[in-house]
Design a protein around this motif. Structure first.
Motif, PDB file in Angstrom:
ATOM      1  N   SER A 138       1.013  -1.236   0.117  1.00 57.26           N
ATOM      2  CA  SER A 138      -0.004   0.106   0.077  1.00 57.26           C
ATOM      3  C   SER A 138       0.886   1.196   0.033  1.00 57.26           C
ATOM      4  CB  SER A 138      -0.879  -0.090   1.526  1.00 57.26           C
ATOM      5  OG  SER A 138      -0.257   0.035   2.413  1.00 57.26           O
ATOM      6  N   GLU A 139       2.279   1.240   0.419  1.00 52.58           N
ATOM      7  CA  GLU A 139       3.116   2.166   0.411  1.00 52.58           C
ATOM      8  C   GLU A 139       4.152   2.471  -0.704  1.00 52.58           C
ATOM      9  OE1 GLU A 139       4.493   3.546   4.308  1.00 52.58           O
ATOM     10  OE2 GLU A 139       3.076   2.222   5.261  1.00 52.58           O
ATOM     11  N   GLY A 140       4.495   1.047  -1.253  1.00 54.40           N
ATOM     12  CA  GLY A 140       5.544   0.928  -1.736  1.00 54.40           C
ATOM     13  C   GLY A 140       5.656   0.638  -3.179  1.00 54.40           C
ATOM     14  N   PRO A 141       6.556   0.094  -3.828  1.00 52.52           N
ATOM     15  CA  PRO A 141       7.732  -0.167  -3.325  1.00 52.52           C
ATOM     16  C   PRO A 141       8.667   1.121  -2.746  1.00 52.52           C
ATOM     17  CG  PRO A 141       8.032  -0.798  -5.781  1.00 52.52           C
ATOM     18  CD  PRO A 141       6.528  -0.202  -5.431  1.00 52.52           C
ATOM     19  N   PHE A 142       8.373   2.221  -3.429  1.00 52.33           N
ATOM     20  CA  PHE A 142       9.120   3.345  -3.203  1.00 52.33           C
ATOM     21  C   PHE A 142       8.334   4.517  -2.474  1.00 52.33           C
ATOM     22  CE2 PHE A 142      10.621   1.547  -7.157  1.00 52.33           C
ATOM     23  CZ  PHE A 142      11.846   1.090  -6.833  1.00 52.33           C
ATOM     24  N   LYS A 143       8.877   5.304  -1.810  1.00 45.36           N
ATOM     25  CA  LYS A 143       8.045   6.092  -1.127  1.00 45.36           C
ATOM     26  C   LYS A 143       9.062   7.607  -0.534  1.00 45.36           C
ATOM     27  CE  LYS A 143       5.117   7.158   2.869  1.00 45.36           C
ATOM     28  NZ  LYS A 143       4.354   6.623   4.207  1.00 45.36           N
ATOM     29  N   ILE A 144       8.645   8.551  -0.741  1.00 45.53           N
ATOM     30  CA  ILE A 144       9.427   9.919  -0.463  1.00 45.53           C
ATOM     31  C   ILE A 144       9.155  10.204   1.194  1.00 45.53           C
ATOM     32  CG2 ILE A 144       9.753  12.404  -0.751  1.00 45.53           C
ATOM     33  CD1 ILE A 144      11.178  10.980  -3.032  1.00 45.53           C
ATOM     34  N   ILE A 145      10.079  10.499   1.927  1.00 44.71           N
ATOM     35  CA  ILE A 145      10.143  10.811   3.392  1.00 44.71           C
ATOM     36  C   ILE A 145      10.987  12.066   3.229  1.00 44.71           C
ATOM     37  CG2 ILE A 145      10.548  10.439   5.742  1.00 44.71           C
ATOM     38  CD1 ILE A 145       8.340   8.503   4.312  1.00 44.71           C
ATOM     39  N   ILE A 146      10.445  13.205   3.722  1.00 41.29           N
ATOM     40  CA  ILE A 146      11.194  14.458   4.159  1.00 41.29           C
ATOM     41  C   ILE A 146      11.244  14.885   5.451  1.00 41.29           C
ATOM     42  CG2 ILE A 146      11.396  16.944   3.259  1.00 41.29           C
ATOM     43  CD1 ILE A 146       8.542  15.640   1.487  1.00 41.29           C
ATOM     44  N   GLU A 147      12.533  15.262   5.455  1.00 40.76           N
ATOM     45  CA  GLU A 147      12.974  15.118   7.200  1.00 40.76           C
ATOM     46  C   GLU A 147      12.446  16.542   7.418  1.00 40.76           C
ATOM     47  OE1 GLU A 147      17.316  15.245   9.374  1.00 40.76           O
ATOM     48  OE2 GLU A 147      17.149  16.309   7.503  1.00 40.76           O
ATOM     49  N   GLY A 148      11.864  16.653   8.607  1.00 42.93           N
ATOM     50  CA  GLY A 148      11.140  17.868   8.938  1.00 42.93           C
ATOM     51  C   GLY A 148      10.119  18.521   8.641  1.00 42.93           C
ATOM     52  N   GLU A 149       9.604  17.825   7.656  1.00 45.06           N
ATOM     53  CA  GLU A 149       8.202  18.272   6.761  1.00 45.06           C
ATOM     54  C   GLU A 149       7.056  18.098   7.950  1.00 45.06           C
ATOM     55  OE1 GLU A 149       7.045  18.869   2.526  1.00 45.06           O
ATOM     56  OE2 GLU A 149       8.646  19.296   3.629  1.00 45.06           O
ATOM     57  N   LYS A 150       6.320  19.301   7.971  1.00 41.69           N
ATOM     58  CA  LYS A 150       5.084  19.312   8.866  1.00 41.69           C
ATOM     59  C   LYS A 150       3.950  18.473   8.246  1.00 41.69           C
ATOM     60  CE  LYS A 150       6.729  23.433  11.260  1.00 41.69           C
ATOM     61  NZ  LYS A 150       6.384  25.071  11.303  1.00 41.69           N
ATOM     62  N   LYS A 151       3.785  19.010   6.981  1.00 41.59           N
ATOM     63  CA  LYS A 151       2.633  18.351   6.498  1.00 41.59           C
ATOM     64  C   LYS A 151       3.035  17.099   5.742  1.00 41.59           C
ATOM     65  CE  LYS A 151      -0.516  21.730   6.877  1.00 41.59           C
ATOM     66  NZ  LYS A 151      -2.100  21.506   7.001  1.00 41.59           N
ATOM     67  N   LYS A 152       2.220  15.913   5.456  1.00 39.49           N
ATOM     68  CA  LYS A 152       2.622  14.874   5.021  1.00 39.49           C
ATOM     69  C   LYS A 152       2.368  14.817   3.265  1.00 39.49           C
ATOM     70  CE  LYS A 152       4.407  13.477   8.962  1.00 39.49           C
ATOM     71  NZ  LYS A 152       5.113  14.408   9.631  1.00 39.49           N
ATOM     72  N   ALA A 153       1.736  15.702   2.787  1.00 39.73           N
ATOM     73  CA  ALA A 153       1.199  15.504   1.488  1.00 39.73           C
ATOM     74  C   ALA A 153       2.172  15.406   0.345  1.00 39.73           C
ATOM     75  CB  ALA A 153       0.604  17.155   1.190  1.00 39.73           C
ATOM     76  N   ARG A 154       3.407  15.815   0.600  1.00 40.98           N
ATOM     77  CA  ARG A 154       4.647  15.258  -0.206  1.00 40.98           C
ATOM     78  C   ARG A 154       5.249  13.821   0.127  1.00 40.98           C
ATOM     79  NH1 ARG A 154       8.293  20.278  -1.620  1.00 40.98           N
ATOM     80  NH2 ARG A 154       8.897  20.218   0.284  1.00 40.98           N
TER      81      ARG A 154
END
Length: 168
Positions: A138-154
């Protein structure tokens, strides 16, 4: 007896066909293309990323539960594709951006400078693992995670392409 053999043969043929179809679908959905304003277009799989230098980031999900994500820094992928970064990211090159797309049609945009460690201290991870295991389907195989991002829209999941483009 002859009818029984025919049914078994038909069942084996059906199983083989379904297995081949499943392999094709898995291969198709578990690769990531990097195209556009690059020196070398790439098609990467989770196996390719497993061979690269890993980075880990902690981030919370929508339910505010913290997880540990592991993968490759996005800048590493961009360098591998020969994307303009560092000292060359000025003038007309400063108008480049990343368009990241998911299997379901969701898309997000980053300025190229956001992904360049020479411009930003914020790390952007192309994750393949969550809490030590491969990302769930449901999330992968690739997902972007952004350090310190307040909203999770990206925090885009199920990524299938990264395009490097110029602002028109």
């Amino acid at each position: 007896m002859k009818r029984y053999k025919s049914i078994i043969l038909l069942a084996l043929l059906l199983i083989s066909t379904l297995h081949l179809f499943a392999q094709t679908q898995t291969t198709k959905s578990s690769s990531l293309s990097v195209t556009g304003e690059v020196k070398t277009s790439l098609t990467l799989t989770t196996k390719d990323l497993e061979k690269m230098v890993k980075m880990e980031l902690k981030a919370t999900d929508r339910d505010e539960k913290e997880h540990s994500y592991s993968g490759v820094e996005l800048a590493t992928i961009l360098r591998l594709a020969g994307v303009t970064l560092g000292a060359e990211l000025r003038g007309k090159n400063a108008a480049k951006f990343l368009l990241i797309s998911a299997n379901d049609g969701y898309r997000v945009v980053f300025s190229l400078a956001e992904a360049d460690p020479e411009f930003s201290q914020k790390k952007i991870l192309l994750a393949t693992r969550k809490d030590g295991s491969l990302l769930p389907e449901s999330e992968g195989p690739f997902k972007i995670i952004i350090e310190g991002e307040k909203k999770k829209a990206r925090f885009i999941r199920q990524i299938n392409s990264i395009q490097v483009k110029y602002v028109q």
